[in-house]
Every structure is written in C-alpha cells, then in structure tokens.
Design an enzyme around this catalytic site. Sequence first.
Site, PDB file in Angstrom:
ATOM      1  N   HIS A 147       1.954   4.339  -2.923  1.00 37.21           N
ATOM      2  CA  HIS A 147       1.643   5.959  -2.757  1.00 37.21           C
ATOM      3  C   HIS A 147       3.243   6.465  -3.190  1.00 37.21           C
ATOM      4  CE1 HIS A 147      -1.756   6.141  -0.581  1.00 37.21           C
ATOM      5  NE2 HIS A 147      -1.267   5.626   0.571  1.00 37.21           N
ATOM      6  N   HIS A 181       0.811  -1.149   0.078  1.00 34.46           N
ATOM      7  CA  HIS A 181      -0.161   0.194   0.061  1.00 34.46           C
ATOM      8  C   HIS A 181       0.928   1.391  -0.010  1.00 34.46           C
ATOM      9  CE1 HIS A 181      -3.671   2.195   1.370  1.00 34.46           C
ATOM     10  NE2 HIS A 181      -2.576   3.171   1.778  1.00 34.46           N
ATOM     11  N   GLU A 182       1.823   1.381   0.828  1.00 32.82           N
ATOM     12  CA  GLU A 182       2.747   2.520   1.121  1.00 32.82           C
ATOM     13  C   GLU A 182       3.545   2.750  -0.375  1.00 32.82           C
ATOM     14  OE1 GLU A 182       2.160   4.775   3.010  1.00 32.82           O
ATOM     15  OE2 GLU A 182       0.772   3.648   4.075  1.00 32.82           O
TER      16      GLU A 182
END
Length: 201
Positions: free
Chosen positions: A28, A24-25
């Site tokens: 980003h 997820h990070e």
Amino acid sequence: MFAQWSSPTWILRVLLVLASLVLHEFAHALAADLQGDKTARHEGRLTLNPLVHLEWTGVIAMLIAPIGWARPVPIQPAHFRHRRLGVIVTAAAGPCSNLVIAAASYGVLRAMQPYTYGILGTVLGMLFEINIALFVLNIIPIPPLDGSRILYELLPYRQAAVYSRIEPYGPWILLFIFLVPPLNAAFSDLVYLLMSWFYGT
C-alpha cells in the site's frame, strides 16, 4: 486473516501471517508513494520493519482468536496525480501483493515436486494458503477492507454516498459474517475455489 490455531505449527503460522500483513501494508505504502502521495514515506511506513506496520491489539487478537490485523497505511488522496485512480491502485496493491506471494509460493512448491516435504515445503504451503485467504478477505467490499475502497471509487457519486453510510457498521458486518457458520463456510469455499484454480494450472 481467519484461521484455526489448533495445529502444533501455530507459531510458524502466526509468524507467516504477520510477515504477510507487513508485506501487504508495505505494498500500500509503495503504491501510494509511486503515485505522488508521500504521506506513508513521511510517517515511516515505506519500510519492511514489522514494528512500524503491526498493531499490537491485532497481534494479540491473533494469538487468542482466529483474527488479526495490521495498522492501515495513511494516504492523502489529494496528493495523487490522478485522485480516483490513485486510491484504487493503492487499495488494490495490498491484496495483489498477497496474490503474488501465494503464486510465488505455489510456483516454488511445483518446482520442488516431488521433494515438497520438510520445513521448506511446510512454510511454502502455509504461505500459499495464508495469502490466498488474505487476498480473498481483503477484496470483500465491506469497510474497512480494501475492496470497499475500490468499490467506493468505482461507484457514481450518489451511489458512493449511499454506500459510505455502512462504513461505521463494517467491522460488525464482518464479525457477523465470520461468526455465522454458513457465511464463514462461504468464505472458506471462496478460498478453496481459488486454491483449486492454482492446483489445476
């Protein structure tokens, strides 16, 4: 991510949550980098190394309570080629990565039928459930979740200024939501609704 750790497979579930948070990070960081903001790259966040992304208080919290988190990826919106679009795409990249992981896990499970038993089936089933929950959680428009960043950029300036005033209270609002049974149940219902949509495809 909110879950119950009473199952004997809780260690596997924690590891899968951690892996999902790292992806997820990373999503980003990659989205920001592709749009011209190299802040994450310069700070070593454009990597799949979990030690870079995980916040140990979030990891410890996950081991003793049904909540956990990772370190937010730093961005500089002024570096984006299109500032508002850059923030929206970067914020959306995290939850979208979880949705992609969930869809891929479910797709492999469907392809494996009827041979969905064993450790591989367990892992894929957990990945599907975890990432659906992470997707639903992160699109909630309450700071500091990704949904709040998207909503802020979509609002007209005056409304955005008013909306930003809730940011200091965002974590407390989220805590309230998940401690109040009817609100927690509503979140679970949203997760199961999306899972049911996959089952119906």
